[in-house]
Scaffold this active site. Structure first.
Site, mmCIF file in Angstrom:
data_model
loop_
_atom_site.group_PDB
_atom_site.id
_atom_site.type_symbol
_atom_site.label_atom_id
_atom_site.label_comp_id
_atom_site.label_asym_id
_atom_site.label_seq_id
_atom_site.Cartn_x
_atom_site.Cartn_y
_atom_site.Cartn_z
ATOM 1 N N HIS A 18 -6.649 1.741 -5.380
ATOM 2 C CA HIS A 18 -7.184 0.877 -5.360
ATOM 3 C C HIS A 18 -8.542 0.004 -4.706
ATOM 4 C CE1 HIS A 18 -4.450 -2.047 -3.409
ATOM 5 N NE2 HIS A 18 -3.623 -1.596 -4.294
ATOM 6 N N HIS A 21 -7.351 0.128 -0.848
ATOM 7 C CA HIS A 21 -6.596 1.185 0.147
ATOM 8 C C HIS A 21 -8.335 1.251 0.414
ATOM 9 C CE1 HIS A 21 -3.655 1.963 -3.239
ATOM 10 N NE2 HIS A 21 -3.500 1.509 -2.100
ATOM 11 N N CYS A 126 15.013 -1.537 -1.931
ATOM 12 C CA CYS A 126 13.529 -1.786 -2.165
ATOM 13 C C CYS A 126 13.312 -0.144 -2.396
ATOM 14 C CB CYS A 126 12.519 -3.006 -1.909
ATOM 15 S SG CYS A 126 11.750 -3.281 -3.093
ATOM 16 N N CYS A 129 9.538 0.221 -1.813
ATOM 17 C CA CYS A 129 9.062 -0.321 -0.229
ATOM 18 C C CYS A 129 9.505 0.690 0.420
ATOM 19 C CB CYS A 129 9.713 -1.578 0.197
ATOM 20 S SG CYS A 129 8.965 -3.234 -0.423
ATOM 21 N N CYS A 145 12.664 -8.237 -4.667
ATOM 22 C CA CYS A 145 11.594 -8.187 -3.239
ATOM 23 C C CYS A 145 10.863 -9.061 -3.319
ATOM 24 C CB CYS A 145 11.673 -6.261 -3.629
ATOM 25 S SG CYS A 145 10.206 -6.109 -1.956
ATOM 26 N N HIS A 148 7.596 -7.079 -3.895
ATOM 27 C CA HIS A 148 8.112 -6.847 -5.741
ATOM 28 C C HIS A 148 8.619 -7.017 -6.185
ATOM 29 C CE1 HIS A 148 7.683 -3.165 -3.229
ATOM 30 N NE2 HIS A 148 5.930 -2.869 -3.967
ATOM 31 N N LYS A 297 -2.428 -11.507 -6.882
ATOM 32 C CA LYS A 297 -2.470 -10.464 -6.784
ATOM 33 C C LYS A 297 -3.107 -9.858 -7.787
ATOM 34 C CE LYS A 297 0.994 -7.437 -5.489
ATOM 35 N NZ LYS A 297 1.891 -6.388 -4.770
ATOM 36 N N LYS A 300 -2.473 -5.066 -13.098
ATOM 37 C CA LYS A 300 -3.165 -4.604 -14.458
ATOM 38 C C LYS A 300 -2.839 -5.586 -15.547
ATOM 39 C CE LYS A 300 -2.748 0.504 -13.806
ATOM 40 N NZ LYS A 300 -1.542 1.545 -13.519
HETATM 41 N N1 MSP Z 1 2.127 4.442 2.603
HETATM 42 C C1 MSP Z 1 2.625 3.531 3.792
HETATM 43 C C2 MSP Z 1 1.917 3.752 4.735
HETATM 44 C C3 MSP Z 1 2.392 4.062 5.636
HETATM 45 S S1 MSP Z 1 1.334 4.650 7.012
HETATM 46 C C4 MSP Z 1 2.804 5.867 8.068
HETATM 47 C C5 MSP Z 1 1.659 2.329 2.502
HETATM 48 N N2 MSP Z 1 1.401 2.341 1.300
HETATM 49 S S2 MSP Z 1 -0.213 1.988 0.691
HETATM 50 O O1 MSP Z 1 -0.181 3.065 -0.562
HETATM 51 O O2 MSP Z 1 1.051 0.481 0.048
HETATM 52 O O3 MSP Z 1 -0.704 0.904 1.343
HETATM 53 C C6 MSP Z 1 -1.017 0.402 2.031
HETATM 54 C C7 MSP Z 1 -1.802 -0.128 2.684
HETATM 55 O O4 MSP Z 1 -3.462 0.086 1.747
HETATM 56 C C8 MSP Z 1 -1.965 -1.469 3.696
HETATM 57 O O5 MSP Z 1 -1.730 -1.313 4.587
HETATM 58 C C9 MSP Z 1 -4.127 -1.818 3.906
HETATM 59 O O6 MSP Z 1 -4.109 -0.351 3.724
HETATM 60 C C10 MSP Z 1 -3.968 -1.167 2.322
HETATM 61 N N3 MSP Z 1 -4.315 -2.341 1.135
HETATM 62 C C11 MSP Z 1 -3.251 -2.103 -0.006
HETATM 63 N N4 MSP Z 1 -3.743 -3.496 -0.570
HETATM 64 C C12 MSP Z 1 -4.561 -3.955 -0.029
HETATM 65 C C13 MSP Z 1 -4.663 -5.190 -0.740
HETATM 66 N N5 MSP Z 1 -4.879 -5.699 -1.514
HETATM 67 N N6 MSP Z 1 -5.357 -5.960 0.244
HETATM 68 C C14 MSP Z 1 -5.984 -5.393 1.660
HETATM 69 N N7 MSP Z 1 -5.355 -4.733 2.080
HETATM 70 C C15 MSP Z 1 -4.763 -3.381 0.645
HETATM 71 O O7 MSP Z 1 1.940 1.162 2.855
#
Ligand code: MSP
Length: 502
Positions: A18, A21, A126, A129, A145, A148, A297, A300
């Site tokens: 999304h 990322h 959790c 997480c 959590c 979550h 946040k 969906k």
């Molecule tokens: N897989 C772990 C990270 C492991 S790194 C060794 C993880 N993955 S995640 O898919 O949840 O991605 C989290 C990261 O995605 C956040 O740290 C950030 O970089 C980015 N973001 C996800 N959602 C976000 C927002 N709503 N806003 C800003 N950044 C976001 O955690």
């Protein structure tokens, strides 16, 4: 040559990519591009995090064998990176056998160094997480959590291999003291430091109940904790990603980017496990904010999820890149919406920048037959300030400086009124028109260079239009560097009008 290695988190494949990322990947890409075109040797890493119970459950829900599920979703993340024009050097997957092997070797090394011991863990976990929580950190009643809120943490009790994180607290504090920029912004540094000072618990580094993971080498019925496996990507990628080991050049990592949700793991657990293995810890972390959509946040159920692919489809990757880094104050939380995106697209990209480029090229065509006249720039250069902001990883600050020049150039057109000068035969007016057109064309060129890391495709089109194609190097960022005699041609609209999707 200066070396610059940087990373995004590796993203979980339990759900589709999304906008969040896309955000970290775009931010990292801006820095990677800026460093590369400044002559640095860059290694920019991104990828996907594919092990753990969460992913296994998502695969089951999708009715697919877990590896096949990972292949599909990882491919979507790879497609997102390509769609946002990410210039990463390697896309790692934690299911790469080369990675898995090295993860096993690393935990074996910890064990050989007496950095893993057997213990029993009992606590609230959790599974979204993949993290244990203290009761006081959960939402009560019900142990929900904090990240979550619809999921209750579950009581888990098992025999695991533990990492003595607590014993590393003094070394971690030394690291924080020696490097006041270890975590930026400062508030995040303080947050991480006070977590360490507040007392650390040892961390369970293996799981008896999660089968989708890398087996513990000496006890294959347990798998390595997914976070250990994931964090190690930053190291293993350098060992095999380019087909040769580049750790001698790129280790320790210069910069890890991430959002605040995973600060503790990157700022505490990761350096401690590296120190315990005898490796140098990273040089720094930058923690950006989280964004919501319409004040909530993205979810969906609320229907406020913004699909990055859809944005790129309708407005282009550059518009998305620009919007994310302009709208959300870098390092702080922000809010993004389709309406906001359209407002900036029309107001800043189509009007401010797009019109400046089309007016400038049109006037050079009309008044000087499409050839840049000799002259000198009379606008104030901003490249030094932009460079300073980027060196401080202030991505919105640098963009704001750049926009200052966009606005100054637009004011300059109005003040000089070239259309009036063009009607005069007075040699002073002719010279003034030359100076005006030179200043404008050169400013447009400088803007394109400055904007290139943010909006590579548009910047390249602008440089072509002002007769300086491909000149993206940082040494071209200042004013007054355009050669007189360059051939200018009018580009097709850079940011054409588009309708909001329904
Ligand atoms: N897989 C772990 C990270 C492991 S790194 C060794 C993880 N993955 S995640 O898919 O949840 O991605 C989290 C990261 O995605 C956040 O740290 C950030 O970089 C980015 N973001 C996800 N959602 C976000 C927002 N709503 N806003 C800003 N950044 C976001 O955690």
């Amino acid at each position: 040559m200066t070396v610059f290695s940087l990373t995004t988190p590796i993203y979980y494949v339990n759900s589709d990519p999304h906008l969040g990322h896309a955000y970290t990947t775009v931010a990292a890409d801006v820095l990677a591009r800026h460093h590369r075109r400044s002559g640095d040797d860059v290694f920019f890493l991104t990828g996907t995090d594919e092990h753990g119970g969460n992913v296994a459950r998502a695969a089951e829900a999708a009715g697919l064998p877990v590896k096949e599920f990972c292949d599909r979703v990882s491919e979507r993340f790879r497609a997102l990176a390509a769609a946002v024009e990410s210039s990463h050097d390697f896309f790692i997957r934690t299911t790469d056998p080369e990675h898995e092997r090295r993860v096993q070797a690393f935990v074996q090394l910890l064990k050989d160094r007496d950095q893993l011991y057997e213990g029993t863990y009992a606590g609230l976990y959790c599974s979204s997480c993949e993290m244990f929580y203290a009761e006081s950190d959960l939402i009560q009643p019900g142990n929900f959590c904090p990240l979550h809120p619809t999921r209750a943490a579950e009581w888990v009790e098992e025999r695991n291999w533990f990492f003595p994180l607590r014993s590393w607290a003094p070394r971690l504090l030394e690291l924080y003291d020696a490097n006041p920029q270890f975590v930026r912004p400062r508030a995040r540094y303080n947050e991480a430091r006070s977590l360490i000072e507040g007392g650390l618990e040892d961390v369970s580094f293996s799981r008896a109940t999660v089968s989708w993971g890398v087996p513990v080498p000496w006890e294959p019925s347990q798998t390595i904790y997914v976070w250990v496996d994931a964090l190690l990507n930053y190291r293993t990628a350098l060992e095999y990603g380019l087909g040769r080991d580049v750790t001698a050049t790129f280790w320790p990592t210069n910069l890890h980017l991430m959002a605040k949700d995973i600060l503790r793991l990157h700022g505490i657990v990761w350096p401690a496990m590296l120190l315990a293995a005898g490796y140098e810890p990273p040089q720094g972390l930058f923690v950006h904010g989280y964004f919501s959509s319409g004040g909530q946040k993205m979810s969906k159920t609320l229907g406020n999820v913004i699909d990055p692919f859809e944005v790129i489809e309708s407005l282009g990757a550059d518009a998305l890149r620009f919007y994310l880094l302009r709208e959300v104050q870098w390092g702080q939380d922000g809010d993004v919406t389709w309406e906001g995106l359209h407002r900036r697209y029309e107001g800043e990209l189509a009007n401010d920048l797009g019109n400046l480029v089309s007016r400038t090229t049109a006037m050079v065509a009309r008044y000087r037959d499409g050839v840049v006249p000799a002259g000198r720039s009379v606008l104030e250069p901003i490249d030094v300030r932009v460079g300073e902001r980027l060196a401080e990883i202030d991505l919105t600050g640098a963009l704001e400086e750049i926009w200052g020049l966009v606005r100054a150039a637009n004011r300059f057109v109005e003040e000089r009124a070239p259309w009036a000068l063009a009607r005069s035969d007075d040699p002073a007016d002719v010279a003034r028109l030359d100076e005006t057109l030179y200043t404008l064309t050169d400013a447009v060129r400088s803007l394109a260079v400055l904007l290139w890391p943010y909006m590579p495709e548009s910047a390249e089109r602008i440089l072509e239009a002002v007769g300086d194609p491909g000149a993206i190097g940082w040494e071209r960022a200042g004013l007054g560097l355009l050669e007189a005699g360059a051939a200018v041609r009018q580009p097709p609209p850079l940011f054409p009008r588009v309708e909001l999707p329904a």
